[in-house]
Motif scaffolding. Sequence first.
Motif, PDB file in Angstrom:
ATOM      1  N   TRP A 105     -17.571  15.864 -16.750  1.00  0.00           N
ATOM      2  CA  TRP A 105     -18.013  15.290 -18.419  1.00  0.00           C
ATOM      3  C   TRP A 105     -19.260  15.580 -18.468  1.00  0.00           C
ATOM      4  O   TRP A 105     -20.152  15.222 -18.856  1.00  0.00           O
ATOM      5  N   LYS A 106     -19.561  14.599 -17.132  1.00  0.00           N
ATOM      6  CA  LYS A 106     -21.199  14.641 -16.530  1.00  0.00           C
ATOM      7  C   LYS A 106     -22.403  15.920 -17.228  1.00  0.00           C
ATOM      8  O   LYS A 106     -23.788  15.835 -17.537  1.00  0.00           O
ATOM      9  N   GLN A 107     -21.521  17.317 -17.464  1.00  0.00           N
ATOM     10  CA  GLN A 107     -22.694  18.259 -17.019  1.00  0.00           C
ATOM     11  C   GLN A 107     -22.437  18.612 -17.822  1.00  0.00           C
ATOM     12  O   GLN A 107     -23.179  19.698 -18.313  1.00  0.00           O
ATOM     13  N   PRO A 109     -23.277  19.124 -22.000  1.00  0.00           N
ATOM     14  CA  PRO A 109     -24.377  19.058 -23.134  1.00  0.00           C
ATOM     15  C   PRO A 109     -24.340  17.911 -24.331  1.00  0.00           C
ATOM     16  O   PRO A 109     -23.056  17.323 -23.849  1.00  0.00           O
ATOM     17  N   ASN A 110     -25.353  17.568 -24.781  1.00  0.00           N
ATOM     18  CA  ASN A 110     -25.305  16.325 -25.702  1.00  0.00           C
ATOM     19  C   ASN A 110     -24.357  16.142 -26.528  1.00  0.00           C
ATOM     20  O   ASN A 110     -24.596  15.064 -27.541  1.00  0.00           O
ATOM     21  N   ASP A 111     -23.505  16.917 -27.187  1.00  0.00           N
ATOM     22  CA  ASP A 111     -23.478  16.880 -28.330  1.00  0.00           C
ATOM     23  C   ASP A 111     -22.200  15.880 -28.135  1.00  0.00           C
ATOM     24  O   ASP A 111     -21.405  15.966 -27.677  1.00  0.00           O
ATOM     25  N   ILE A 112     -21.813  15.755 -29.894  1.00  0.00           N
ATOM     26  CA  ILE A 112     -20.170  15.201 -29.785  1.00  0.00           C
ATOM     27  C   ILE A 112     -19.258  15.787 -29.815  1.00  0.00           C
ATOM     28  O   ILE A 112     -17.752  15.304 -29.118  1.00  0.00           O
ATOM     29  N   SER A 114     -18.236  18.225 -27.455  1.00  0.00           N
ATOM     30  CA  SER A 114     -18.210  18.235 -26.269  1.00  0.00           C
ATOM     31  C   SER A 114     -18.290  17.186 -25.332  1.00  0.00           C
ATOM     32  O   SER A 114     -16.884  17.254 -24.553  1.00  0.00           O
ATOM     33  N   TYR A 115     -18.523  16.009 -25.904  1.00  0.00           N
ATOM     34  CA  TYR A 115     -18.552  14.625 -25.848  1.00  0.00           C
ATOM     35  C   TYR A 115     -16.338  14.813 -25.522  1.00  0.00           C
ATOM     36  O   TYR A 115     -15.983  14.238 -25.107  1.00  0.00           O
TER      37      TYR A 115
END
Length: 168
Positions: A105-107, A109-112, A114-115
């Motif tokens: 999860w830390k790896q 990308p920062n889009d919603i 993927s989060y």
Amino acid sequence: MDAEKGYRKAMGRFYVPAERWSVVLILTCLIEAIVVIGLEIYLLENLSIADASSTMLSTYVGLFIFANIFKLFMAWDALRLKNVLQAVGLVFCNAALTVYAGLQWKQLPNDIKSYRIGVSVIVIIGTGTLLIATSTYKIFHDSELAWRLARELGASPRIRRIYQLTQV
């Protein structure tokens, strides 16, 4: 016991669990594997990263998919062989997969999207770990397996010792 023998006979040589908590364990592993593998494949197909971290993340996803398939086989094999140590190892394997999901999860990308997928995978595997631990405890403590083993081994210390050596 007779229903289990009849069910096994109808299925041939393939083992199908018949006890309640054994079925819960297998279904938990099966449903968890299907949902998590589906989410991971969706995540892998929708990644839009074109650098070196994309290769690393696809490796994480591939290992994660393989680990879920291995866990499913391990659960079936533990019940088939009535192996207590392997079932406890399954609980630890699932707990390790929860940690691995957190690292993955830390790896991401920062889009919603993927989060949300990353958090969903962590929650699903964490819940599965609790269900697997509970069903493992019920199977091997509340006499589903204990009485069957006691009947098979009897009171012979020699047979019990041989059984202990083959289980470890």
